[in-house]
Design an enzyme around this catalytic site. Structure first.
Site, PDB file in Angstrom:
ATOM      1  N   SER A  36      10.627 -38.930 -48.463  1.00  0.00           N
ATOM      2  CA  SER A  36       9.892 -38.033 -49.349  1.00  0.00           C
ATOM      3  C   SER A  36       9.949 -38.544 -50.777  1.00  0.00           C
ATOM      4  O   SER A  36      11.018 -38.819 -51.306  1.00  0.00           O
ATOM      5  CB  SER A  36      10.510 -36.633 -49.319  1.00  0.00           C
ATOM      6  OG  SER A  36      10.406 -36.080 -48.046  1.00  0.00           O
ATOM      7  N   HIS A  68       4.077 -37.327 -45.910  1.00  0.00           N
ATOM      8  CA  HIS A  68       4.415 -38.484 -45.083  1.00  0.00           C
ATOM      9  C   HIS A  68       3.145 -38.850 -44.345  1.00  0.00           C
ATOM     10  O   HIS A  68       2.597 -38.011 -43.641  1.00  0.00           O
ATOM     11  CB  HIS A  68       5.460 -38.119 -44.021  1.00  0.00           C
ATOM     12  CG  HIS A  68       6.803 -37.768 -44.559  1.00  0.00           C
ATOM     13  ND1 HIS A  68       7.878 -38.617 -44.500  1.00  0.00           N
ATOM     14  CD2 HIS A  68       7.259 -36.649 -45.153  1.00  0.00           C
ATOM     15  CE1 HIS A  68       8.936 -38.041 -45.040  1.00  0.00           C
ATOM     16  NE2 HIS A  68       8.588 -36.836 -45.444  1.00  0.00           N
ATOM     17  N   ARG A  88       8.319 -41.298 -41.273  1.00  0.00           N
ATOM     18  CA  ARG A  88       9.332 -41.417 -40.231  1.00  0.00           C
ATOM     19  C   ARG A  88       9.249 -40.194 -39.339  1.00  0.00           C
ATOM     20  O   ARG A  88       8.671 -39.180 -39.710  1.00  0.00           O
ATOM     21  CB  ARG A  88      10.734 -41.564 -40.822  1.00  0.00           C
ATOM     22  CG  ARG A  88      11.124 -40.496 -41.825  1.00  0.00           C
ATOM     23  CD  ARG A  88      12.621 -40.337 -42.021  1.00  0.00           C
ATOM     24  NE  ARG A  88      13.404 -41.512 -42.333  1.00  0.00           N
ATOM     25  CZ  ARG A  88      13.767 -41.915 -43.558  1.00  0.00           C
ATOM     26  NH1 ARG A  88      13.349 -41.245 -44.616  1.00  0.00           N
ATOM     27  NH2 ARG A  88      14.538 -42.963 -43.736  1.00  0.00           N
ATOM     28  N   THR A  89       9.805 -40.307 -38.138  1.00  0.00           N
ATOM     29  CA  THR A  89       9.975 -39.136 -37.286  1.00  0.00           C
ATOM     30  C   THR A  89      11.347 -38.570 -37.602  1.00  0.00           C
ATOM     31  O   THR A  89      12.334 -39.291 -37.609  1.00  0.00           O
ATOM     32  CB  THR A  89       9.885 -39.538 -35.795  1.00  0.00           C
ATOM     33  OG1 THR A  89       8.554 -40.003 -35.534  1.00  0.00           O
ATOM     34  CG2 THR A  89      10.173 -38.354 -34.889  1.00  0.00           C
ATOM     35  N   HIS A  90      11.378 -37.286 -37.918  1.00  0.00           N
ATOM     36  CA  HIS A  90      12.660 -36.650 -38.251  1.00  0.00           C
ATOM     37  C   HIS A  90      13.315 -36.062 -37.009  1.00  0.00           C
ATOM     38  O   HIS A  90      12.633 -35.627 -36.081  1.00  0.00           O
ATOM     39  CB  HIS A  90      12.451 -35.545 -39.295  1.00  0.00           C
ATOM     40  CG  HIS A  90      12.183 -36.069 -40.673  1.00  0.00           C
ATOM     41  ND1 HIS A  90      10.914 -36.409 -41.092  1.00  0.00           N
ATOM     42  CD2 HIS A  90      13.017 -36.334 -41.705  1.00  0.00           C
ATOM     43  CE1 HIS A  90      10.985 -36.852 -42.338  1.00  0.00           C
ATOM     44  NE2 HIS A  90      12.244 -36.829 -42.736  1.00  0.00           N
ATOM     45  N   GLU A 189      20.332 -26.365 -46.829  1.00  0.00           N
ATOM     46  CA  GLU A 189      21.676 -25.821 -46.665  1.00  0.00           C
ATOM     47  C   GLU A 189      21.830 -24.472 -47.368  1.00  0.00           C
ATOM     48  O   GLU A 189      21.100 -24.139 -48.289  1.00  0.00           O
ATOM     49  CB  GLU A 189      22.728 -26.778 -47.261  1.00  0.00           C
ATOM     50  CG  GLU A 189      22.794 -28.107 -46.567  1.00  0.00           C
ATOM     51  CD  GLU A 189      21.576 -28.972 -46.823  1.00  0.00           C
ATOM     52  OE1 GLU A 189      21.039 -28.927 -47.950  1.00  0.00           O
ATOM     53  OE2 GLU A 189      21.138 -29.665 -45.891  1.00  0.00           O
ATOM     54  N   SER A 208      17.677 -37.126 -42.744  1.00  0.00           N
ATOM     55  CA  SER A 208      17.238 -38.387 -42.135  1.00  0.00           C
ATOM     56  C   SER A 208      18.310 -39.460 -42.291  1.00  0.00           C
ATOM     57  O   SER A 208      19.454 -39.172 -42.627  1.00  0.00           O
ATOM     58  CB  SER A 208      15.938 -38.864 -42.805  1.00  0.00           C
ATOM     59  OG  SER A 208      16.173 -39.236 -44.145  1.00  0.00           O
ATOM     60  N   ASN A 231      16.110 -32.952 -55.806  1.00  0.00           N
ATOM     61  CA  ASN A 231      16.511 -31.592 -56.197  1.00  0.00           C
ATOM     62  C   ASN A 231      18.036 -31.525 -56.215  1.00  0.00           C
ATOM     63  O   ASN A 231      18.703 -32.325 -55.562  1.00  0.00           O
ATOM     64  CB  ASN A 231      15.962 -30.557 -55.198  1.00  0.00           C
ATOM     65  CG  ASN A 231      16.378 -30.848 -53.755  1.00  0.00           C
ATOM     66  OD1 ASN A 231      15.725 -31.622 -53.052  1.00  0.00           O
ATOM     67  ND2 ASN A 231      17.476 -30.262 -53.334  1.00  0.00           N
TER      68      ASN A 231
END
Ligand code: 8IG
Length: 268
Positions: A36, A68, A88-90, A189, A208, A231
């Site tokens: 990202s 993405h 990418r595939t997460h 989180e 990732s 962030n």
């Protein structure tokens, strides 16, 4: 899996063969996986000699996140053939760990000797500011899984190449390092979880990179990990987290990161 399904290694070989044909480049040297916020930095690296859709290669799934794009670029920087995965595939997409690391295995099968894994992440150190790139010095994998199949006890000491980190810090002495902690996501989180990360010695939180780094080590690739702190981690600033802020931080930091990538790649 049944007897006729190709192994993960076979699938990567097939993808690498298709990649060579579609890009017209028989072997690539260095792979770059974009997280990202990193697209503007790669645009600054140079013009693509070929751009293909990941879905044109065996084993790739369509991209699942705004910001993405499901493309792969081939470009040449200082005589090196660079393979750039724009998405990418997460792990949180639920397509399985093999899908997450398929680009890494494809890059290895395509001839790459090194891989640069980038991501956007939350930062915990008091000195971190949104838009700041940070070298990954080590990781903590909280996904409770591995991309490796079978009893292959891969050593992860110095997973994030000390040589490449030193090179980066020689190019930009202001670059800090940190321990990257991968959560499964897709939620961010809680402040209490960030307190746990701090207690366990983490500095960067994301969704990732660790599984890809493990697969890269298994495949014999040298790994460089660079996080873009987009962030501050939950509970630190008092503000809620959102994906728009992530894309904005990437744009703002693009020229610094593009310059960094442009200077590192010729020396990998
Ligand atoms: I960008 O604060 C981005 N990705 N887990 N936490 C987690 N992933 C992230 C964050 C974050 N920011």
């Amino acid at each position: 899996m049944n007897d006729t399904a190709p192994s993960t290694a076979d699938l990567a070989q097939q993808a690498a063969a298709a990649l060579a044909e579609l890009t017209g480049v028989e072997r690539h040297d260095i792979a770059l996986v974009l997280g990202s916020g990193w697209l503007p930095a790669v645009d600054a690296l140079g013009e693509a000699t070929a751009e293909i859709a990941t879905t044109d290669l065996p084993g790739f799934h369509a991209a699942g996140v705004v910001g993405h794009s499901g493309k792969i670029r081939s470009l040449e920087v200082a005589g090196r053939r660079i393979l750039v995965f724009l998405s990418r595939t997460h792990f949180y997409e639920g397509k399985g760990v093999a899908a997450v690391v398929h680009p890494v295995r494809t890059a290895a099968a395509a001839g790459c000797r090194a891989i640069v894994l980038t991501n956007g992440c939350g930062g915990l150190k008091a000195t971190f500011e949104p838009g700041q790139p940070v070298l990954i010095s080590d990781h903590i994998n909280l996904t409770a899984t591995s991309p490796i199949e079978g009893a292959n006890f891969v050593d992860l000491t110095d997973l994030y190449s000390p040589r490449l980190r030193a090179l980066c810090q020689e190019i930009d002495p202001t670059l800090d390092e940190g321990v990257y902690v991968q959560f499964p996501g897709p939620h961010y989180e809680t402040p209490a979880e960030i307190g746990m990360v701090r207690a366990m010695g983490g500095h960067l939180v994301g969704m990732s990179t660790t599984l890809e780094a493990i697969a890269a080590r298994e495949a014999g690739l040298e790994v460089l990990g660079i996080s873009l702190v987009t962030n501050l981690a939950a509970g630190i600033s008092g503000e809620p987290l959102n994906h728009a802020e992530v894309l904005e931080a990437g744009k703002a930091a693009a020229s610094r990161m593009g310059d960094l990538l442009g200077r590192i790649v010729p020396r990998i």
